[in-house]
Design an enzyme around this catalytic site. Structure first.
Site, PDB file in Angstrom:
ATOM      1  N   SER A 143      27.634 -23.817  -4.190  1.00  0.00           N
ATOM      2  CA  SER A 143      27.706 -24.947  -5.128  1.00  0.00           C
ATOM      3  C   SER A 143      28.594 -26.038  -4.548  1.00  0.00           C
ATOM      4  CB  SER A 143      28.307 -24.492  -6.455  1.00  0.00           C
ATOM      5  OG  SER A 143      28.633 -25.609  -7.263  1.00  0.00           O
ATOM      6  N   TYR A 158      34.986 -20.173 -10.465  1.00  0.00           N
ATOM      7  CA  TYR A 158      33.622 -20.466  -9.974  1.00  0.00           C
ATOM      8  C   TYR A 158      33.692 -21.160  -8.610  1.00  0.00           C
ATOM      9  CZ  TYR A 158      28.809 -22.332 -10.054  1.00  0.00           C
ATOM     10  OH  TYR A 158      27.505 -22.667  -9.761  1.00  0.00           O
ATOM     11  N   LYS A 162      32.152 -19.487  -5.212  1.00  0.00           N
ATOM     12  CA  LYS A 162      31.083 -20.144  -4.449  1.00  0.00           C
ATOM     13  C   LYS A 162      31.548 -20.472  -3.023  1.00  0.00           C
ATOM     14  CE  LYS A 162      27.579 -20.176  -7.304  1.00  0.00           C
ATOM     15  NZ  LYS A 162      26.483 -19.213  -7.068  1.00  0.00           N
TER      16      LYS A 162
HETATM   17  P1  NAD Z   1      20.458 -20.172 -14.840  1.00  0.00           P
HETATM   18  O1  NAD Z   1      21.522 -19.802 -15.816  1.00  0.00           O
HETATM   19  O2  NAD Z   1      19.306 -20.983 -15.301  1.00  0.00           O
HETATM   20  O3  NAD Z   1      19.907 -18.853 -14.123  1.00  0.00           O
HETATM   21  C1  NAD Z   1      20.763 -17.844 -13.676  1.00  0.00           C
HETATM   22  C2  NAD Z   1      20.010 -16.527 -13.734  1.00  0.00           C
HETATM   23  O4  NAD Z   1      20.871 -15.473 -13.264  1.00  0.00           O
HETATM   24  C3  NAD Z   1      19.566 -16.126 -15.156  1.00  0.00           C
HETATM   25  O5  NAD Z   1      18.186 -15.806 -15.153  1.00  0.00           O
HETATM   26  C4  NAD Z   1      20.431 -14.904 -15.473  1.00  0.00           C
HETATM   27  O6  NAD Z   1      19.800 -13.970 -16.355  1.00  0.00           O
HETATM   28  C5  NAD Z   1      20.656 -14.330 -14.079  1.00  0.00           C
HETATM   29  N1  NAD Z   1      21.810 -13.429 -14.018  1.00  0.00           N
HETATM   30  C6  NAD Z   1      23.039 -13.614 -14.571  1.00  0.00           C
HETATM   31  N2  NAD Z   1      23.803 -12.529 -14.345  1.00  0.00           N
HETATM   32  C7  NAD Z   1      23.055 -11.662 -13.613  1.00  0.00           C
HETATM   33  C8  NAD Z   1      23.293 -10.368 -13.072  1.00  0.00           C
HETATM   34  N3  NAD Z   1      24.474  -9.735 -13.248  1.00  0.00           N
HETATM   35  N4  NAD Z   1      22.302  -9.760 -12.382  1.00  0.00           N
HETATM   36  C9  NAD Z   1      21.100 -10.376 -12.201  1.00  0.00           C
HETATM   37  N5  NAD Z   1      20.809 -11.590 -12.712  1.00  0.00           N
HETATM   38  C10 NAD Z   1      21.783 -12.223 -13.409  1.00  0.00           C
HETATM   39  O7  NAD Z   1      21.220 -20.886 -13.630  1.00  0.00           O
HETATM   40  P2  NAD Z   1      20.739 -21.919 -12.512  1.00  0.00           P
HETATM   41  O8  NAD Z   1      21.326 -23.230 -12.859  1.00  0.00           O
HETATM   42  O9  NAD Z   1      19.294 -21.794 -12.262  1.00  0.00           O
HETATM   43  O10 NAD Z   1      21.580 -21.372 -11.281  1.00  0.00           O
HETATM   44  C11 NAD Z   1      21.023 -20.663 -10.189  1.00  0.00           C
HETATM   45  C12 NAD Z   1      22.067 -20.588  -9.089  1.00  0.00           C
HETATM   46  O11 NAD Z   1      22.401 -21.910  -8.651  1.00  0.00           O
HETATM   47  C13 NAD Z   1      23.392 -19.946  -9.510  1.00  0.00           C
HETATM   48  O12 NAD Z   1      23.901 -19.160  -8.461  1.00  0.00           O
HETATM   49  C14 NAD Z   1      24.286 -21.141  -9.757  1.00  0.00           C
HETATM   50  O13 NAD Z   1      25.650 -20.820  -9.649  1.00  0.00           O
HETATM   51  C15 NAD Z   1      23.808 -22.095  -8.692  1.00  0.00           C
HETATM   52  N6  NAD Z   1      24.116 -23.496  -8.972  1.00  0.00           N
HETATM   53  C16 NAD Z   1      23.609 -24.118 -10.073  1.00  0.00           C
HETATM   54  C17 NAD Z   1      23.936 -25.454 -10.313  1.00  0.00           C
HETATM   55  C18 NAD Z   1      23.428 -26.212 -11.508  1.00  0.00           C
HETATM   56  O14 NAD Z   1      23.898 -27.350 -11.741  1.00  0.00           O
HETATM   57  N7  NAD Z   1      22.502 -25.694 -12.275  1.00  0.00           N
HETATM   58  C19 NAD Z   1      24.798 -26.126  -9.430  1.00  0.00           C
HETATM   59  C20 NAD Z   1      25.296 -25.453  -8.325  1.00  0.00           C
HETATM   60  C21 NAD Z   1      24.952 -24.135  -8.102  1.00  0.00           C
END
Ligand code: NAD
Length: 252
Positions: A143, A158, A162
């Site tokens: 991230s 977080y 990351k």
């Molecule tokens: P999201 O919340 O839409 O999806 C996350 C998924 O992870 C969900 O389906 C959830 O059920 C699953 N999950 C949570 N705990 C789990 C576990 N213990 N075992 C298996 N699955 C589990 O999130 P997103 O925004 O699609 O994020 C996806 C990735 O991208 C993450 O790693 C997040 O940190 C990273 N990210 C997201 C953003 C953003 O702005 N959305 C920014 C930077 C990084």
């Protein structure tokens, strides 16, 4: 992008508007088989139906990435069933907007367990299989928060988790390069998904967007496009790299 004859495991890919589901969709559209692994069983079924409607090549695996025992058991079963897994996307992640003074040990551990330890467990248990095949593509979701110290939504736990994912990914890249295995990260900025659990107000979102040079939040497609490239055969000489996907909000 072409994924014919390839099998990918994407963790955390059940979430309806999530990055993982779009990554799974793109790999499936490229002719690959995708295993959608997630802790949320209900959303998993929806994800498989959604992706199968288009291509019919998605499978689900209920998986809590924080449990080493479950990861091991699940990967043994999946390798048995699919014979080979070529691509791993460590996408499962959670965040919390807690200030450093208020983070409990329990919350610290939870954030590290899902984002970092989960990435470690799944990678460690899949690597012997990839080594045997002398082929693998690993893409880890870090991230922008890990690079510039938060500033979007997540707290210091977080950001730290990351940043740890990035260090881990680079070390794996170095160790595994002799075996045809690449390991890279993508570092998204603000992406329109449900990860904030409704806790990001419209006002705050507008303010964050106005601070981004591109003047908008990223889309799941923006992230999945880069992940898909790193998952292709053609990216074979790219390893230990991190691709920023943030509309210019952080430029190294
Ligand atoms: P999201 O919340 O839409 O999806 C996350 C998924 O992870 C969900 O389906 C959830 O059920 C699953 N999950 C949570 N705990 C789990 C576990 N213990 N075992 C298996 N699955 C589990 O999130 P997103 O925004 O699609 O994020 C996806 C990735 O991208 C993450 O790693 C997040 O940190 C990273 N990210 C997201 C953003 C953003 O702005 N959305 C920014 C930077 C990084």
């Amino acid at each position: 992008m072409n994924f014919e004859g390839q099998t990918a495991l994407v963790t955390g890919a059940a979430s309806k508007r999530g990055i993982g589901r779009e990554i799974a969709r793109q790999i499936s559209q490229g002719g690959g088989t995708v295993i959608i692994a997630d802790i949320n069983q209900e959303m998993l079924e929806d994800a498989v139906k959604d992706i199968d409607q288009e291509k019919g090549s998605a499978y689900s695996a209920v998986l809590d990435v924080t449990s080493e025992e479950k990861v091991k058991q699940s990967l043994d079963e999946l390798i048995g069933k699919f014979s080979k897994i070529d691509i791993l996307v460590n996408n499962a992640g959670i965040t919390r907007p807690t200030g450093v003074l208020d983070i409990s040990e329990e919350e610290w551990d939870l954030i590290f367990d899902v984002n970092m330890k989960g990435t470690f467990f799944v990678t460690q248990h899949l690597l012997p299989h990839m080594k045997e095949n002398n082929y693998g593509r690993i893409v880890n979701l870090s991230s922008v928060s890990g690079k510039r110290g938060g500033g979007i939504f997540g707290g210091s736990h977080y950001s730290a988790a990351k940043a740890a994912v990035t260090g881990f990914s680079k070390a794996v890249a170095r160790e595994m390069a002799p075996f045809g295995i690449t390991s890279n990260t993508v570092a998204p900025g603000l992406i329109a998904t449900d990860i904030t659990g409704g806790m990001l107000t419209d006002e705050k979102k507008k303010q964050l967007e106005s601070d981004i040079p591109a003047k908008r939040a990223g889309t799941v497609e923006d992230v999945a496009n880069a992940v898909a490239f790193l998952a292709t055969k053609e990216s074979s000489y790219v390893t230990g790299e991190e691709i920023d996907i943030n509309g210019g909000s952080h430029i190294d």
